[in-house]
Design an enzyme around this catalytic site. Structure first.
Site, PDB file in Angstrom:
ATOM      1  N   LYS A 117       0.851  -1.193   0.000  1.00  0.00           N
ATOM      2  CA  LYS A 117       0.000   0.000   0.000  1.00  0.00           C
ATOM      3  C   LYS A 117       0.885   1.240   0.000  1.00  0.00           C
ATOM      4  O   LYS A 117       1.799   1.357   0.813  1.00  0.00           O
ATOM      5  CB  LYS A 117      -0.904  -0.013   1.237  1.00  0.00           C
ATOM      6  CG  LYS A 117      -1.966   1.074   1.238  1.00  0.00           C
ATOM      7  CD  LYS A 117      -2.854   0.954   2.471  1.00  0.00           C
ATOM      8  CE  LYS A 117      -3.900   2.069   2.503  1.00  0.00           C
ATOM      9  NZ  LYS A 117      -4.709   2.011   3.740  1.00  0.00           N
ATOM     10  N   HIS A 137      -0.259   4.562   0.184  1.00  0.00           N
ATOM     11  CA  HIS A 137      -0.863   5.764   0.734  1.00  0.00           C
ATOM     12  C   HIS A 137      -1.459   5.446   2.106  1.00  0.00           C
ATOM     13  O   HIS A 137      -1.748   4.295   2.405  1.00  0.00           O
ATOM     14  CB  HIS A 137      -1.959   6.299  -0.196  1.00  0.00           C
ATOM     15  CG  HIS A 137      -3.096   5.339  -0.393  1.00  0.00           C
ATOM     16  ND1 HIS A 137      -3.011   4.270  -1.281  1.00  0.00           N
ATOM     17  CD2 HIS A 137      -4.322   5.245   0.189  1.00  0.00           C
ATOM     18  CE1 HIS A 137      -4.147   3.578  -1.237  1.00  0.00           C
ATOM     19  NE2 HIS A 137      -4.954   4.153  -0.344  1.00  0.00           N
TER      20      HIS A 137
END
Length: 225
Positions: free
Chosen positions: A104, A106
């Site tokens: 991921k 963000h």
């Protein structure tokens, strides 16, 4: 056999997790038994499952660890419910951690969810079942990349007691030999047969003489040598 192991075998049957018949496994082998941990779906089932894992982990690895790592996806709920059970049964706070299938980029960034793993942490890996050890090949480098981390061992629910894909040793023995940490199960298929062969469970006999012959034949072909 410890009482919790017998209870766990009956629990697997009751939860429709352990089945008998004819099944084609991911490895291509045709097996007279099959275990699907995805069939644990209710709150009470998950609570009991975590307790059985916690008891087995406590028996094999004690309390000297910090993190339960459950590889995505099935390992995620296993690590959560077992961390809760460990706190309730033994009064020790264990952190849970799992990996994402994709990093991921963000917000809560990175490949891990749950607790971060840091230098000095001792980790127990928790999975449903290990047939070939392939998942550990993916999990091991993720954990070791987090820092100076010690992996105490692996705990699965059922040791199928069959050969791995590369040697005549069991998948759990292969893992122990290759990575240098313990690999254990709540119960083995030997325990299952001992508990269920010609004995009533949930109102019927699940392993009769005919199925016992099929299991014996399967282990003659695929069992640990």
């Amino acid at each position: 056999m410890e009482s919790y192991k017998k209870e766990f075998i009956e629990f697997m049957v009751e939860s429709d997790v352990l089945k008998f018949g004819e099944f084609t496994l991911k490895s291509g082998r045709k097996s007279p038994f099959f275990m699907n941990a995805g069939a644990y779906v209710t709150g009470s089932q998950l609570k009991r499952l975590g307790e059985y894992y916690a008891k087995a982990i406590h028996e094999h690895y004690g309390d000297d660890f910090d993190v339960l790592f459950g590889p995505a996806y099935k390992g995620i709920p296993l690590s959560v419910t077992t961390a809760i059970a460990y706190s309730e049964l033994y009064g020790k706070e264990i952190r849970y951690c799992s990996n994402r299938k994709e990093v991921k980029d963000h917000g809560d960034t990175g490949i891990l969810l749950g607790s971060k793993i840091k230098d000095g942490d001792k980790v127990v890996i928790i999975e449903d079942v290990t047939t070939s050890g392939k998942s550990i090949e993916e999990t091991f480098p993720i954990i070791k990349a987090q820092g100076d981390v010690e992996i105490k061992g692996l705990m699965v629910s059922l040791n199928r007691m069959e050969r791995g894909l590369t040697t005549n040793a069991s998948a759990l023995d292969e893992i122990q030999s290759k990575y240098g940490f313990g690999a254990n199960a709540i119960v083995t298929m030997e325990d299952v047969v001992e508990c269920l062969y010609n004995k009533e469970c949930q109102g019927k006999i699940l392993i009769d003489d005919k199925l016992k012959e099929a299991i014996d034949a399967y282990y003659e072909q695929y069992g640990v040598k």
